[in-house]
Design a protein around this motif. Structure first.
Motif, short mmCIF file in Angstrom:
data_model
loop_
_atom_site.label_atom_id
_atom_site.label_comp_id
_atom_site.label_asym_id
_atom_site.label_seq_id
_atom_site.Cartn_x
_atom_site.Cartn_y
_atom_site.Cartn_z
N PRO A 83 0.80 -1.22 0.00
CA PRO A 83 0.00 0.00 0.00
C PRO A 83 0.84 1.27 0.00
N GLN A 84 2.13 1.15 0.27
CA GLN A 84 3.00 2.32 0.29
C GLN A 84 3.66 2.58 -1.07
N SER A 85 3.49 1.65 -2.01
CA SER A 85 4.14 1.83 -3.31
C SER A 85 3.45 2.94 -4.11
N LEU A 86 4.18 3.51 -5.03
CA LEU A 86 3.70 4.66 -5.78
C LEU A 86 3.53 4.32 -7.26
N SER A 87 2.58 4.95 -7.89
CA SER A 87 2.40 4.78 -9.33
C SER A 87 3.54 5.45 -10.09
N ILE A 88 3.66 5.13 -11.36
CA ILE A 88 4.70 5.75 -12.19
C ILE A 88 4.50 7.26 -12.22
N THR A 89 3.26 7.70 -12.42
CA THR A 89 2.99 9.13 -12.48
C THR A 89 3.37 9.83 -11.19
N HIS A 90 3.06 9.22 -10.05
CA HIS A 90 3.40 9.81 -8.75
C HIS A 90 4.92 9.94 -8.62
N GLN A 91 5.63 8.91 -9.01
CA GLN A 91 7.09 8.96 -8.92
C GLN A 91 7.67 10.01 -9.86
N GLU A 92 7.10 10.15 -11.05
CA GLU A 92 7.58 11.15 -11.99
C GLU A 92 7.41 12.56 -11.44
N ILE A 93 6.22 12.85 -10.95
CA ILE A 93 5.96 14.19 -10.43
C ILE A 93 6.80 14.46 -9.19
N ARG A 94 6.95 13.47 -8.34
CA ARG A 94 7.80 13.64 -7.16
C ARG A 94 9.25 13.89 -7.58
N LYS A 95 9.73 13.19 -8.58
CA LYS A 95 11.09 13.40 -9.08
C LYS A 95 11.26 14.82 -9.63
N ALA A 96 10.27 15.29 -10.38
CA ALA A 96 10.33 16.64 -10.93
C ALA A 96 10.38 17.69 -9.82
N ILE A 97 9.62 17.45 -8.76
CA ILE A 97 9.62 18.38 -7.62
C ILE A 97 10.96 18.33 -6.91
N GLU A 98 11.47 17.13 -6.65
CA GLU A 98 12.74 16.98 -5.94
C GLU A 98 13.89 17.62 -6.70
N MET A 99 13.85 17.54 -8.03
CA MET A 99 14.93 18.10 -8.85
C MET A 99 14.71 19.57 -9.15
N ASN A 100 13.60 20.11 -8.67
CA ASN A 100 13.25 21.51 -8.95
C ASN A 100 13.23 21.77 -10.45
N LYS A 101 12.65 20.83 -11.17
CA LYS A 101 12.51 20.98 -12.61
C LYS A 101 11.60 22.17 -12.93
N ASN A 102 11.85 22.81 -14.06
CA ASN A 102 10.89 23.79 -14.55
C ASN A 102 9.64 23.02 -14.92
N ARG A 103 8.59 23.20 -14.14
CA ARG A 103 7.43 22.30 -14.25
C ARG A 103 6.11 23.07 -14.22
#
Length: 211
Positions: A83-103
């Motif tokens: 239940p703690q695993s994340l979808s691909i989309t969730h991981q993508e958006i989290r990665k973009a936030i963590e990297m401070n991507k222009n988003r």
């Protein structure tokens, strides 16, 4: 100096139920001059030595711009036994936030409404929603959609410290298309912004275009 490559924009891997929206976004962005990485269109760079997760996250790392779409469907890829695993989309958006991507982020009106309603009913935050059980339906299939939305809006971070937390609500293809047009149609302005800021070490010339 060699010619510039096109700006690369990665669109999050949400697909189910929004195929028409994705087709419209792809058409708009390519017409404005961008190279669009979108799993729905099969344009995300894929290496056979990587998992689907790894290919998608590598694309987020290498793109110049990121467009995330939060829908009422949580998305595929998560481990149903965890239940703690994340979808691909969730991981993508989290990665973009963590990297401070222009988003830039879009969220369906139903997601925004559900989050606001539960918050007003004192089911606030992920911890506050843990006691709730959601029956999957066409309205929403997983409460983790709301966890993702909270991360996108930087919920819980003091207001003066929030950055990159604009999430545009949309109800239909027309509203989302208007947002995409407003943000990305002026290609040269976006390009100049990237070149001047270089937040992620971007280079728009032939040896770069990727981080």
């Amino acid at each position: 100096m060699k010619g510039k490559k096109k700006l690369i924009i990665m669109v999050s891997s949400t697909v189910y139920g929004i195929e028409e929206l994705l087709d419209r976004i792809y058409t708009l962005l390519t017409s404005y001059g961008y190279e669009v990485w979108m799993s729905h269109k099969g344009t995300v760079p894929v290496l056979s030595s990587r998992t689907a997760f790894d290919n998608c996250l590598a694309a987020v790392e290498k793109c110049n711009l990121f467009l995330g779409i939060i829908t009422t469907r949580y998305g595929s890829g998560q481990d149903e036994q965890d239940p703690q695993s994340l979808s691909i989309t969730h991981q993508e958006i989290r990665k973009a936030i963590e990297m401070n991507k222009n988003r830039w982020l879009l969220a369906h009106d139903h997601v925004v409404f559900a989050w606001s309603l539960l918050k007003n009913l004192q089911y606030n935050g992920k911890a506050g929603r843990e006691i709730l059980t959601l029956r999957k339906s066409d309205i929403m299939d997983d409460l983790r959609v709301l966890d993702l939305y909270e991360e996108a809006i930087a919920h819980g971070i003091p207001l003066p410290e929030r950055q990159g937390n604009w999430v545009q609500k949309y109800r239909n293809v027309e509203e989302s298309s208007l947002f995409v047009t407003s943000q990305f149609s002026r290609y040269q302005e976006v390009e100049m912004f990237i070149e001047e800021n270089f937040k992620n070490g971007f280079s728009l010339f032939d040896e770069g275009g990727q981080s």
